[in-house]
Design a protein around this motif. Structure first.
Motif, PDB file in Angstrom:
ATOM      1  N   LEU A   1     -16.739 -14.878  30.214  1.00  0.00           N
ATOM      2  CA  LEU A   1     -17.720 -14.969  31.551  1.00  0.00           C
ATOM      3  C   LEU A   1     -18.024 -13.545  31.832  1.00  0.00           C
ATOM      4  CD1 LEU A   1     -18.801 -16.469  33.830  1.00  0.00           C
ATOM      5  CD2 LEU A   1     -16.350 -16.360  34.819  1.00  0.00           C
ATOM      6  N   PHE A   2     -16.891 -12.448  31.605  1.00  0.00           N
ATOM      7  CA  PHE A   2     -17.276 -11.335  32.240  1.00  0.00           C
ATOM      8  C   PHE A   2     -18.411 -10.702  31.490  1.00  0.00           C
ATOM      9  CE2 PHE A   2     -16.398  -6.504  31.632  1.00  0.00           C
ATOM     10  CZ  PHE A   2     -16.321  -6.311  33.056  1.00  0.00           C
ATOM     11  N   PHE A   3     -18.519 -10.804  30.253  1.00  0.00           N
ATOM     12  CA  PHE A   3     -19.536 -10.034  29.437  1.00  0.00           C
ATOM     13  C   PHE A   3     -20.912 -10.974  29.632  1.00  0.00           C
ATOM     14  CE2 PHE A   3     -15.685  -8.273  27.028  1.00  0.00           C
ATOM     15  CZ  PHE A   3     -16.105  -6.650  27.606  1.00  0.00           C
ATOM     16  N   SER A   4     -20.812 -12.015  29.586  1.00  0.00           N
ATOM     17  CA  SER A   4     -21.950 -12.871  29.807  1.00  0.00           C
ATOM     18  C   SER A   4     -22.684 -12.616  30.827  1.00  0.00           C
ATOM     19  CB  SER A   4     -21.755 -14.437  29.561  1.00  0.00           C
ATOM     20  OG  SER A   4     -21.055 -14.775  30.687  1.00  0.00           O
ATOM     21  N   THR A   5     -21.977 -12.348  32.191  1.00  0.00           N
ATOM     22  CA  THR A   5     -22.729 -11.907  33.206  1.00  0.00           C
ATOM     23  C   THR A   5     -23.229 -10.565  33.124  1.00  0.00           C
ATOM     24  OG1 THR A   5     -20.627 -13.390  34.582  1.00  0.00           O
ATOM     25  CG2 THR A   5     -21.790 -11.434  35.721  1.00  0.00           C
TER      26      THR A   5
ATOM     27  N   LEU B   1     -13.956  -8.646  43.272  1.00  0.00           N
ATOM     28  CA  LEU B   1     -14.486 -10.037  43.258  1.00  0.00           C
ATOM     29  C   LEU B   1     -13.733 -10.732  42.070  1.00  0.00           C
ATOM     30  CD1 LEU B   1     -18.351  -9.006  42.805  1.00  0.00           C
ATOM     31  CD2 LEU B   1     -17.153 -10.025  44.666  1.00  0.00           C
ATOM     32  N   CYS B   2     -13.196 -11.606  42.763  1.00  0.00           N
ATOM     33  CA  CYS B   2     -12.010 -12.713  41.933  1.00  0.00           C
ATOM     34  C   CYS B   2     -12.378 -14.215  42.238  1.00  0.00           C
ATOM     35  CB  CYS B   2     -10.643 -12.310  42.557  1.00  0.00           C
ATOM     36  SG  CYS B   2     -10.299 -10.828  43.118  1.00  0.00           S
ATOM     37  N   PRO B   3     -11.739 -14.892  41.036  1.00  0.00           N
ATOM     38  CA  PRO B   3     -11.821 -16.350  41.095  1.00  0.00           C
ATOM     39  C   PRO B   3     -11.293 -16.838  42.359  1.00  0.00           C
ATOM     40  CG  PRO B   3     -11.289 -15.562  38.976  1.00  0.00           C
ATOM     41  CD  PRO B   3     -11.092 -14.424  39.792  1.00  0.00           C
TER      42      PRO B   3
ATOM     43  N   PHE C   1      -6.371 -12.248  48.185  1.00  0.00           N
ATOM     44  CA  PHE C   1      -7.892 -11.566  48.904  1.00  0.00           C
ATOM     45  C   PHE C   1      -8.618 -12.497  49.673  1.00  0.00           C
ATOM     46  CE2 PHE C   1      -6.942  -9.755  44.654  1.00  0.00           C
ATOM     47  CZ  PHE C   1      -7.086  -8.424  44.801  1.00  0.00           C
ATOM     48  N   PRO C   2      -8.971 -12.157  50.990  1.00  0.00           N
ATOM     49  CA  PRO C   2      -9.787 -13.115  51.824  1.00  0.00           C
ATOM     50  C   PRO C   2     -10.829 -13.534  50.975  1.00  0.00           C
ATOM     51  CG  PRO C   2      -9.015 -10.904  52.810  1.00  0.00           C
ATOM     52  CD  PRO C   2      -8.708 -10.743  51.474  1.00  0.00           C
ATOM     53  N   ALA C   3     -11.605 -14.761  51.661  1.00  0.00           N
ATOM     54  CA  ALA C   3     -12.591 -15.606  50.865  1.00  0.00           C
ATOM     55  C   ALA C   3     -13.891 -14.678  50.673  1.00  0.00           C
ATOM     56  CB  ALA C   3     -12.919 -16.638  52.076  1.00  0.00           C
ATOM     57  N   GLN C   4     -14.271 -13.538  51.378  1.00  0.00           N
ATOM     58  CA  GLN C   4     -15.514 -12.680  51.261  1.00  0.00           C
ATOM     59  C   GLN C   4     -15.231 -12.180  49.824  1.00  0.00           C
ATOM     60  OE1 GLN C   4     -14.044 -10.098  54.422  1.00  0.00           O
ATOM     61  NE2 GLN C   4     -15.631  -8.897  53.240  1.00  0.00           N
ATOM     62  N   TYR C   5     -14.067 -11.985  49.031  1.00  0.00           N
ATOM     63  CA  TYR C   5     -13.914 -11.310  47.884  1.00  0.00           C
ATOM     64  C   TYR C   5     -13.929 -12.404  46.451  1.00  0.00           C
ATOM     65  CZ  TYR C   5     -12.750  -7.886  51.072  1.00  0.00           C
ATOM     66  OH  TYR C   5     -12.866  -6.796  52.164  1.00  0.00           O
TER      67      TYR C   5
ATOM     68  N   GLU D   1     -22.278 -18.365  38.333  1.00  0.00           N
ATOM     69  CA  GLU D   1     -23.604 -18.169  38.824  1.00  0.00           C
ATOM     70  C   GLU D   1     -23.156 -17.334  40.470  1.00  0.00           C
ATOM     71  OE1 GLU D   1     -27.455 -17.516  39.227  1.00  0.00           O
ATOM     72  OE2 GLU D   1     -26.550 -18.607  37.627  1.00  0.00           O
ATOM     73  N   GLN D   2     -22.285 -17.745  41.044  1.00  0.00           N
ATOM     74  CA  GLN D   2     -21.793 -17.184  42.404  1.00  0.00           C
ATOM     75  C   GLN D   2     -21.544 -15.696  41.978  1.00  0.00           C
ATOM     76  OE1 GLN D   2     -19.069 -18.793  44.559  1.00  0.00           O
ATOM     77  NE2 GLN D   2     -20.217 -20.700  45.284  1.00  0.00           N
ATOM     78  N   LEU D   3     -20.751 -15.176  40.932  1.00  0.00           N
ATOM     79  CA  LEU D   3     -20.286 -14.045  40.578  1.00  0.00           C
ATOM     80  C   LEU D   3     -21.449 -13.094  40.293  1.00  0.00           C
ATOM     81  CD1 LEU D   3     -18.299 -11.829  39.648  1.00  0.00           C
ATOM     82  CD2 LEU D   3     -18.294 -12.977  37.472  1.00  0.00           C
ATOM     83  N   CYS D   4     -22.492 -13.783  39.281  1.00  0.00           N
ATOM     84  CA  CYS D   4     -23.910 -12.894  39.016  1.00  0.00           C
ATOM     85  C   CYS D   4     -24.404 -12.594  40.145  1.00  0.00           C
ATOM     86  CB  CYS D   4     -24.583 -13.945  37.906  1.00  0.00           C
ATOM     87  SG  CYS D   4     -25.979 -13.083  37.099  1.00  0.00           S
ATOM     88  N   LYS D   5     -24.598 -13.355  41.213  1.00  0.00           N
ATOM     89  CA  LYS D   5     -25.473 -13.464  42.364  1.00  0.00           C
ATOM     90  C   LYS D   5     -24.675 -12.151  43.059  1.00  0.00           C
ATOM     91  CE  LYS D   5     -27.574 -17.685  43.028  1.00  0.00           C
ATOM     92  NZ  LYS D   5     -28.116 -18.812  43.931  1.00  0.00           N
ATOM     93  N   ARG D   6     -23.632 -12.123  43.171  1.00  0.00           N
ATOM     94  CA  ARG D   6     -22.887 -11.193  44.086  1.00  0.00           C
ATOM     95  C   ARG D   6     -23.007  -9.762  43.466  1.00  0.00           C
ATOM     96  NH1 ARG D   6     -18.756 -12.641  47.265  1.00  0.00           N
ATOM     97  NH2 ARG D   6     -18.862 -10.575  48.012  1.00  0.00           N
TER      98      ARG D   6
END
Length: 336
Positions: free
Chosen positions: A181-185, A269-271, A280-284, A290-295
């Motif tokens: 997932l890390f590298f594909s992103t 940025l964490c799952p 971690f609070p929700a904002q992280y 797809e959410q990770l990629c957009k962030r």
């Protein structure tokens, strides 16, 4: 004199053991090198039963859950009489395997037995504790017949959560980590022509997934650092120069590296899973790839958003300075 050892002396296990050895007076430490993990879990108790000397001044035994405490206590009645503290850095009931049938029942079974023998069972996070206890009934249902019952109820009263203690520096600012997932992103970001630089840090073990080598070639023009940095100072320097730290882990019971990076000024940025919502609070947190990629896409286009942001995580709460009194109390209390 307290009495401590870990069966697996490497990575975060070593970090904790060294910290306790330096700061808790009167420790005798017995360890085995951090390799051949499965053999450590299977045989370390027998090895230690023969190599740990008898000592009448021992009053406490502090053990990693990698070690089969049940076997050691049976082999060494003199150690069995001590106050026995079992520390869970991770638990085998929830440890990810590629296929369900690959899970070796014995590793988790040994951890359950060790809990039954221990006087205190310590977990490095609430997620670690809750996932272990809640998994015991279904785990024991794998036994064909004559199954033991209510083991989680017997163990729960012994359990406490004591976060992994970190020694943060004074700064100005494994298949189980899901590298696919890390590298594909990152490759998606590259395909979109986004500007970014990449550091991939960590210890190199024997079985390195192929995706690391293939991704290194594809992302070569973006790479600043790659692989293990033997100097802690160099490692921290890279973190201090970075803007964002990303976890794509599908297995994490605490997350030492993420907290170190946040302490050094990185935007995390964490799952939205595992231990991360506990810290971690929700904002992280992100829920989907797809959410990770957009962030990350947004941060590539506006890096100042990360650079100027003050992360809303109090890393000092996880420091050795904050947690030392609890560890001292745990390791100095009289035997119940």
């Amino acid at each position: 004199m307290s009495h401590s050892w870990f069966a697996f002396y490497g990575g975060s296990h070593k970090q904790l053991m060294d910290l306790l050895k330096e700061n808790i007076a009167g420790c005798s430490v017995f360890t085995l090198p951090a390799k051949k993990w499965h053999w450590r879990a299977r045989t370390a108790a027998l090895y230690f039963s023969q190599t740990i000397p008898a000592c009448p001044s021992y009053r406490l035994l502090f053990s990693s859950s990698v070690l089969s405490l049940c076997e050691l206590a049976a082999l060494r009645p003199d150690l069995a009489r001590l106050k026995k503290v079992l520390y869970f850095h991770e638990n085998q009931l929830l440890y990810p395997v590629r296929r369900h049938q690959d899970r070796d029942f014995q590793y988790g079974y040994n951890q359950v037995l060790s809990c039954l023998v221990a006087d205190v069972v310590v977990f490095n996070s609430r997620f670690n504790m809750d996932s272990f206890l809640s998994s015991i009934p279904s785990f024991m249902n794998k036994i064909p017949d004559h199954r033991p019952k209510d083991l989680d109820r017997l163990i729960r009263p012994k359990c406490v959560v004591l976060n992994f203690p970190l020694q943060f520096p004074d700064v100005s600012r494994e298949h189980d980590k899901n590298p696919e997932l890390f590298f594909s992103t990152l490759l998606r970001l590259k395909e979109r022509g986004l500007d970014f630089h990449l550091s991939v840090l960590g210890e190199t073990f024997t079985d390195v997934p192929e995706i690391f080598s293939s991704s290194r070639l594809l992302l070569d023009s973006h790479i600043l650092n790659w692989g293990f940095l033997p100097s802690k100072e160099d490692y921290l320097r890279v973190l201090c120069e970075a803007d964002v730290v990303v976890s794509t882990a599908n297995h994490e019971f605490f997350g030492v590296a993420m907290l170190e990076a946040v302490h050094c000024g990185c935007f995390p940025l964490c799952p939205k899973a595992l231990v991360y919502p506990e810290i971690f609070p929700a904002q992280y947190l992100y829920s989907t790839p797809e959410q990770l990629c957009k962030r990350l896409q947004g941060l590539c286009r506006k890096p100042d958003v990360a650079r100027r942001h003050i992360v809303k995580v109090d890393t000092s709460a996880y420091s050795w300075a904050a947690l030392k009194p609890r560890f001292q109390d745990l390791l100095s209390a009289p035997c119940p």
